[in-house]
Design a protein around this motif. Sequence first.
Motif, mmCIF file in Angstrom:
data_model
loop_
_atom_site.group_PDB
_atom_site.id
_atom_site.type_symbol
_atom_site.label_atom_id
_atom_site.label_comp_id
_atom_site.label_asym_id
_atom_site.label_seq_id
_atom_site.Cartn_x
_atom_site.Cartn_y
_atom_site.Cartn_z
ATOM 1 N N UNK A 295 68.957 83.980 47.737
ATOM 2 C CA UNK A 295 69.853 84.221 48.872
ATOM 3 C C UNK A 295 71.070 85.008 48.401
ATOM 4 N N UNK A 296 71.667 85.754 49.319
ATOM 5 C CA UNK A 296 72.797 86.641 49.009
ATOM 6 C C UNK A 296 72.372 87.555 47.864
ATOM 7 N N UNK A 297 71.142 88.009 47.991
ATOM 8 C CA UNK A 297 70.469 88.740 46.935
ATOM 9 C C UNK A 297 71.122 90.089 46.652
ATOM 10 N N UNK A 298 71.459 90.777 47.721
ATOM 11 C CA UNK A 298 72.121 92.075 47.586
ATOM 12 C C UNK A 298 73.035 92.230 48.788
ATOM 13 N N UNK A 299 74.027 93.069 48.659
ATOM 14 C CA UNK A 299 74.972 93.250 49.762
ATOM 15 C C UNK A 299 74.481 94.370 50.665
ATOM 16 N N UNK A 300 74.405 94.047 51.950
ATOM 17 C CA UNK A 300 74.015 95.085 52.886
ATOM 18 C C UNK A 300 75.200 95.371 53.792
ATOM 19 N N UNK A 328 59.529 83.593 46.777
ATOM 20 C CA UNK A 328 59.256 83.620 48.223
ATOM 21 C C UNK A 328 59.950 84.750 48.954
ATOM 22 N N UNK A 329 61.007 85.308 48.340
ATOM 23 C CA UNK A 329 61.655 86.422 49.017
ATOM 24 C C UNK A 329 63.138 86.461 48.756
ATOM 25 N N UNK A 330 63.745 87.576 49.166
ATOM 26 C CA UNK A 330 65.178 87.738 48.959
ATOM 27 C C UNK A 330 65.862 88.010 50.286
ATOM 28 N N UNK A 331 66.997 87.367 50.456
ATOM 29 C CA UNK A 331 67.760 87.488 51.698
ATOM 30 C C UNK A 331 69.087 88.161 51.357
ATOM 31 N N UNK A 356 66.728 90.666 59.485
ATOM 32 C CA UNK A 356 66.878 89.358 58.829
ATOM 33 C C UNK A 356 65.827 88.374 59.332
ATOM 34 N N UNK A 357 65.625 88.391 60.638
ATOM 35 C CA UNK A 357 64.605 87.500 61.211
ATOM 36 C C UNK A 357 63.255 87.781 60.566
ATOM 37 N N UNK A 358 62.982 89.074 60.333
ATOM 38 C CA UNK A 358 61.687 89.450 59.738
ATOM 39 C C UNK A 358 61.564 88.848 58.332
#
Length: 378
Positions: A295-300, A328-331, A356-358
Motif C-alpha cells: 500500500x502507498x506503493x507509489x505516489x500518483x 497480491x498487488x500494489x496500491x 483504484x477500484x480496479x
Amino acid sequence: MSVTQQQVLEQLAGVTSPRGVALTNANVLSPITVSDGKVFFSINVDAAEARAWESVRAQAESAVRAIPGVTAAMIALTAERRPGTAAPPQPHRHAAGGGVAPVSTHRPPQGAQSPMSRQAEIPGIAAVIAVASGKGGVGKSTTALNLALGLRDLGLRVGLLDADIYGPSVPRLTGIREKPALNDDKKMIPISRFGLSIMSIGFLVEEDTAMIWRGPMVMSAITQMLRDVAWGTLDVLVVDMPPGTGDAQLTLAQNVPLKGAIIISTPQDLSLIDARRGLAMFRKVNVPVLGIVENMSYFQCPHCGTRSDIFGHGGARHEAERLGVPFLGEIPLHMAIRTTSDSGNPVVESEPDGPHAAIYRAIGAEVRDQLRGVIAAA
Ligand SMILES: Nc1ncnc2c1ncn2[C@@H]1O[C@H](COP(=O)(O)OP(=O)(O)O)[C@@H](O)[C@H]1O
Ligand SMILES: [Mg+2]
C-alpha cells in the motif's frame, strides 16, 4: 435518560455466580464502562471454570440490557490462561468452592472441533480471512474495506469485522453511526452498508474512548463479535485485525477460524520488517498467508496522474518472492483514496469505474482464486 454505573452494579447484584455468590461479590468484574447507553465490561475468571461461567455471562448481559436506556451491552468473559497450554488440574479448588462439579470433566478433548471450540467454523460463513499489518498506519483498514467491496463486486456475499479494538476505524471509513440492533436470539444484527454486513466494536464504544484492553479481554470481545453476531450466509468475512504482532494479535490469529491472512505493507524498509513478523506469526499458527499487498506503493499525482516512486517502490514484491508468498498487488498513494476513506465513502464505492477500484477488485480476484474450494460460489 442516562445509564449509570450504579444501575449496572445493582442489576448485576441479582445475578448469581457459579460459586453461589452475587456476581458483584465474586471479585471477577473489570471496571464498568458506560457511555451513551452502551455498557462494556469483562468477567475475568480462571480458565478451568470458564465454561461454568458462560451462562453467567449471558445472564449478566440480559440483565444489563434490561436496564431502561441501555442501547447495547457487550460483556466479555475472559479466562486467564494462555491458549495452547493445558489448564492445570485443580480438583481441590472446586471441592473447596462447594457444590460446583469440576468443569474439566465436561470438556471436549483438547483441540477437538466442538461447537464450543474457539477454532470452530462459524456456521454460514465459508471463509474468514484476516487483513493484518506489522504496525499501524499502513492503510490496513482502508485496504480491508476496499478489498471487501472488491470481493462484493465479484458477486460474493461479504462481511467486514473491525477487530481493531485499539482503534476501530470502520465507523469512520463507512460513515456508519447507528448501533446494531438485537434479533430474537439476542444476537447483534450487523449493519448493512454498501451491500456488506459490517460489525465493529466502534459501534458500541466511541472511537476515541481510551480503553485499556488486556490480552484475554481482546480475545473475548472478538470471539463475541464473531459468534454473537447474526452474520447470515457469507462467502467471505474480512477481519480488520489490530495492528502489530504482539500477544493479542497472536492469540487472535490462533483463536479465530482463519482460512487465510493478507499482510499489508508500505514500501519502507521498516514496514517490511514488520510485515515479515506478521508473516512469521501466521505461519506459527498454521494460517496460510494469501499474500502481501503493497500500500502507498507509489505516489500518483492527483492533477497530472504522473507516478513517482517516492519510497523506492517494489520492496514488497521482492520480499514476497523471497519469502515464497504471493504478491497480491500494489496500491498507489493517492489523495482520492484518503479523502474518500475519511469521508465514509470508500473509493471502490464512490469511484467504481476509476483506476483504484480496479486495483482493489484485482486483489479481490486473487484472493478469491486462492480461496477456491473453500468458497462454493468462487
Ligand atoms: N493508498 C492510500 N493512499 C492515500 N491514503 C491512504 C492510502 N491508504 C491509506 N491511506 C490513508 O492513511 C491513513 C491510515 O490508513 P488506515 O487504513 O486507517 O491505516 P491502518 O488501519 O493501518 O492504521 C488514513 O488517513 C487513510 O485514509
Ligand atoms: Mg485501522
